[in-house]
Write an enzyme that holds these catalytic residues in place. Structure first.
Site, PDB file in Angstrom:
ATOM      1  N   THR A  35       0.828  -1.212   0.000  1.00 24.56           N
ATOM      2  CA  THR A  35       0.000   0.000   0.000  1.00 24.56           C
ATOM      3  C   THR A  35       0.864   1.265   0.000  1.00 24.56           C
ATOM      4  O   THR A  35       0.350   2.350  -0.246  1.00 24.56           O
ATOM      5  CB  THR A  35      -0.949   0.048   1.221  1.00 24.56           C
ATOM      6  OG1 THR A  35      -0.154  -0.079   2.406  1.00 24.56           O
ATOM      7  CG2 THR A  35      -1.966  -1.066   1.192  1.00 24.56           C
ATOM      8  N   THR A 117      -4.457   2.402  17.728  1.00 22.12           N
ATOM      9  CA  THR A 117      -5.638   3.073  17.163  1.00 22.12           C
ATOM     10  C   THR A 117      -6.775   3.228  18.175  1.00 22.12           C
ATOM     11  O   THR A 117      -6.943   2.387  19.064  1.00 22.12           O
ATOM     12  CB  THR A 117      -6.178   2.262  15.964  1.00 22.12           C
ATOM     13  OG1 THR A 117      -7.408   2.835  15.534  1.00 22.12           O
ATOM     14  CG2 THR A 117      -6.443   0.813  16.326  1.00 22.12           C
ATOM     15  N   TYR A 141      -9.981  -4.951  12.559  1.00 22.22           N
ATOM     16  CA  TYR A 141      -8.813  -4.056  12.541  1.00 22.22           C
ATOM     17  C   TYR A 141      -8.459  -3.646  13.980  1.00 22.22           C
ATOM     18  O   TYR A 141      -7.312  -3.803  14.424  1.00 22.22           O
ATOM     19  CB  TYR A 141      -9.120  -2.830  11.673  1.00 22.22           C
ATOM     20  CG  TYR A 141      -8.149  -1.702  11.903  1.00 22.22           C
ATOM     21  CD1 TYR A 141      -6.783  -1.884  11.707  1.00 22.22           C
ATOM     22  CD2 TYR A 141      -8.589  -0.450  12.354  1.00 22.22           C
ATOM     23  CE1 TYR A 141      -5.881  -0.848  11.955  1.00 22.22           C
ATOM     24  CE2 TYR A 141      -7.697   0.579  12.593  1.00 22.22           C
ATOM     25  CZ  TYR A 141      -6.345   0.374  12.392  1.00 22.22           C
ATOM     26  OH  TYR A 141      -5.462   1.384  12.647  1.00 22.22           O
ATOM     27  N   PHE A 169      -6.384   8.740  16.744  1.00 17.73           N
ATOM     28  CA  PHE A 169      -7.751   8.997  16.329  1.00 17.73           C
ATOM     29  C   PHE A 169      -7.688   9.214  14.810  1.00 17.73           C
ATOM     30  O   PHE A 169      -6.949   8.498  14.147  1.00 17.73           O
ATOM     31  CB  PHE A 169      -8.362  10.114  17.196  1.00 17.73           C
ATOM     32  CG  PHE A 169      -8.742   9.542  18.552  1.00 17.73           C
ATOM     33  CD1 PHE A 169      -7.757   9.072  19.436  1.00 17.73           C
ATOM     34  CD2 PHE A 169     -10.061   9.367  18.913  1.00 17.73           C
ATOM     35  CE1 PHE A 169      -8.088   8.456  20.649  1.00 17.73           C
ATOM     36  CE2 PHE A 169     -10.406   8.757  20.126  1.00 17.73           C
ATOM     37  CZ  PHE A 169      -9.422   8.314  20.986  1.00 17.73           C
ATOM     38  N   ARG A 282     -21.705   2.242   7.282  1.00 20.14           N
ATOM     39  CA  ARG A 282     -20.623   1.308   6.964  1.00 20.14           C
ATOM     40  C   ARG A 282     -20.466   0.378   8.171  1.00 20.14           C
ATOM     41  O   ARG A 282     -20.340   0.845   9.299  1.00 20.14           O
ATOM     42  CB  ARG A 282     -19.333   2.089   6.712  1.00 20.14           C
ATOM     43  CG  ARG A 282     -18.175   1.243   6.246  1.00 20.14           C
ATOM     44  CD  ARG A 282     -16.988   2.096   5.836  1.00 20.14           C
ATOM     45  NE  ARG A 282     -16.408   2.822   6.960  1.00 20.14           N
ATOM     46  CZ  ARG A 282     -15.363   3.663   6.867  1.00 20.14           C
ATOM     47  NH1 ARG A 282     -14.806   3.885   5.695  1.00 20.14           N
ATOM     48  NH2 ARG A 282     -14.895   4.267   7.923  1.00 20.14           N
TER      49      ARG A 282
HETATM   50  N1  UDP Z   1     -17.075   8.262   5.680  1.00 16.97           N
HETATM   51  C1  UDP Z   1     -18.135   8.593   4.830  1.00 16.97           C
HETATM   52  N2  UDP Z   1     -17.950   8.454   3.484  1.00 16.97           N
HETATM   53  C2  UDP Z   1     -16.775   8.019   2.927  1.00 16.97           C
HETATM   54  C3  UDP Z   1     -15.702   7.700   3.798  1.00 16.97           C
HETATM   55  C4  UDP Z   1     -15.895   7.827   5.170  1.00 16.97           C
HETATM   56  O1  UDP Z   1     -19.214   8.981   5.282  1.00 16.97           O
HETATM   57  O2  UDP Z   1     -16.686   7.900   1.692  1.00 16.97           O
HETATM   58  C5  UDP Z   1     -17.248   8.391   7.149  1.00 16.97           C
HETATM   59  C6  UDP Z   1     -17.051   7.079   7.897  1.00 16.97           C
HETATM   60  O3  UDP Z   1     -18.263   6.373   8.005  1.00 16.97           O
HETATM   61  C7  UDP Z   1     -16.556   7.592   9.258  1.00 16.97           C
HETATM   62  C8  UDP Z   1     -15.813   8.886   8.927  1.00 16.97           C
HETATM   63  O4  UDP Z   1     -16.240   9.255   7.622  1.00 16.97           O
HETATM   64  O5  UDP Z   1     -17.648   7.923  10.080  1.00 16.97           O
HETATM   65  C9  UDP Z   1     -14.306   8.719   8.911  1.00 16.97           C
HETATM   66  O6  UDP Z   1     -14.006   7.577   8.126  1.00 16.97           O
HETATM   67  P1  UDP Z   1     -12.530   7.199   7.710  1.00 16.97           P
HETATM   68  O7  UDP Z   1     -12.605   5.981   6.836  1.00 16.97           O
HETATM   69  O8  UDP Z   1     -11.840   8.405   7.155  1.00 16.97           O
HETATM   70  O9  UDP Z   1     -11.802   6.872   9.085  1.00 16.97           O
HETATM   71  P2  UDP Z   1     -12.150   5.790  10.260  1.00 16.97           P
HETATM   72  O10 UDP Z   1     -13.017   6.550  11.236  1.00 16.97           O
HETATM   73  O11 UDP Z   1     -12.801   4.619   9.654  1.00 16.97           O
HETATM   74  O12 UDP Z   1     -10.818   5.469  10.834  1.00 16.97           O
END
Ligand code: UDP
Length: 333
Positions: A35, A117, A141, A169, A282
């Site tokens: 990656t 994390t 994860y 975070f 998600r």
């Molecule tokens: N998110 C979203 N649309 C996207 C990508 C992320 O609404 O296309 C939301 C996701 O559900 C989370 C927040 O943005 O609530 C941050 O997601 P990210 O994947 O950046 O970081 P994570 O919190 O998973 O580490």
């Protein structure tokens, strides 16, 4: 000092390498480029391409280089993917950690700064989240990172390996010079996707769920600037150097912003229209994660100065708009 950075071609690892080199340290990078990007590796770092699960390879690097401390960023880190492929996460992350610690024991390397994390807290009962909040990951994860923390803890007891585990975070932004930045393929993170939409590389961004128990119904996260985050790693290294004991720190800005608020801020920073679409939640996403990082501020003297959402988005925008295809030619994932 001579520092081994695992995952030094990745987003966060490459920022660590740049800051270590700024500080005059000797840096060795290992990355399997699954990656990461070769172009993200600082030209003054010594680079070995390989996988940390490959014992022969890893041991050979420890033999060739005289390493004083390890920064460990080499892991898979996507919540969504981990729900679909949990075993990939346990193999890469957990087994990778085991092999790394075996190599450190063999080479008598005693210090490690570990990328952990906030995902290991799961859906916390109380926010802001302090380090003594119960860990209860809602996705593989977070579970894999929790297992990695536990393995280091036991290695410390038996082999005297000293560690600082840094629980991140939401890390975002880019180096102020925009030489390096975030480029995941496929991209899944909120800020890069918002900015790729602002650039017209995507038609819209899908907001994952607007029925969470939050003021505007979208998920709340705590965003920390990658350069502030790396400052904390350097302070953690100094802390271990001075004989500091094993410990864990949360790294965040202590403030939460919803997905909708982030999109609105990006509209202001970029001056672009950023179309959105409502989508399903998600899987594996907790609704609200906000750090208390008082412990890092007090004990390490950490002072995050760039972690406002405006600054984070501005620096990320400088990177994305100056390198619309990231490190590679061609389409973004
Ligand atoms: N998110 C979203 N649309 C996207 C990508 C992320 O609404 O296309 C939301 C996701 O559900 C989370 C927040 O943005 O609530 C941050 O997601 P990210 O994947 O950046 O970081 P994570 O919190 O998973 O580490």
């Amino acid at each position: 000092m001579s520092i081994l950075v695992l995952g030094g071609a990745g987003y966060i690892g490459s920022h660590a390498v740049y800051q270590l080199i700024d500080r005059g340290e000797h840096v060795i990078v290992i990355d399997n480029l699954e990656t990461g990007h070769q172009k993200a590796v600082h030209p003054e770092a010594i680079f070995y391409q390989g996988d940390i699960r490959d014992k022969t390879f890893l041991y050979s690097v420890f033999e060739k280089e005289s390493i004083e401390a390890v920064f460990h960023f080499a892991a898979n880190s996507l919540v969504g993917e981990s729900m679909e492929k949990p075993l990939k996460y346990f193999h890469n992350n957990v087994y990778g950690m085991q092999v790394l610690l075996e190599a450190m024991v063999e080479a008598d390397v005693k210090r490690i700064i570990f990328s952990s994390t906030a995902a290991l807290y799961g859906e916390p009962a109380v926010v802001p989240i302090s380090e003594d909040t119960i860990t209860n990951p809602t996705n593989p994860y977070g579970e894999s990172k929790l297992m990695m923390e536990k393995i280091i803890k036991w290695a410390e007891k038996s082999y005297g390996i000293h560690y600082v585990s840094l629980r991140y975070f939401n890390v975002a932004g880019a180096r102020g010079t925009a030489e390096i930045g975030e480029d995941h393929r496929p991209e899944t993170h909120l800020i890069p996707i918002i900015l790729q939409t602002a650039l017209g590389k995507r038609s819209h961004i899908v907001v994952f769920g607007d029925d969470y128990d939050t003021p505007d119904g979208t998920c709340i996260r705590d965003y920390v600037h990658v350069e502030d985050l790396i400052d904390a790693h350097l302070l953690a290294l100094d802390y271990l150097e001075k004989g500091g004991t094993n410990t864990v720190y949360n790294l965040g800005s202590n403030e939460g912003f919803s997905v909708n608020e982030m999109i609105e801020t990006a509209r202001k920073v970029t001056g672009k229209d950023i179309p959105t679409q409502k989508g399903e939640r998600r899987q594996g996403d907790p609704s609200t994660l906000i750090a208390s990082s008082e412990k890092a501020r007090k004990e390490l003297g950490w002072n995050p100065t760039r972690s406002t959402v405006q600054q984070i988005i501005q620096d990320a925008w400088n990177w994305h708009s100056s390198k619309p295809n990231g490190y590679e030619k061609g389409e973004l994932g």
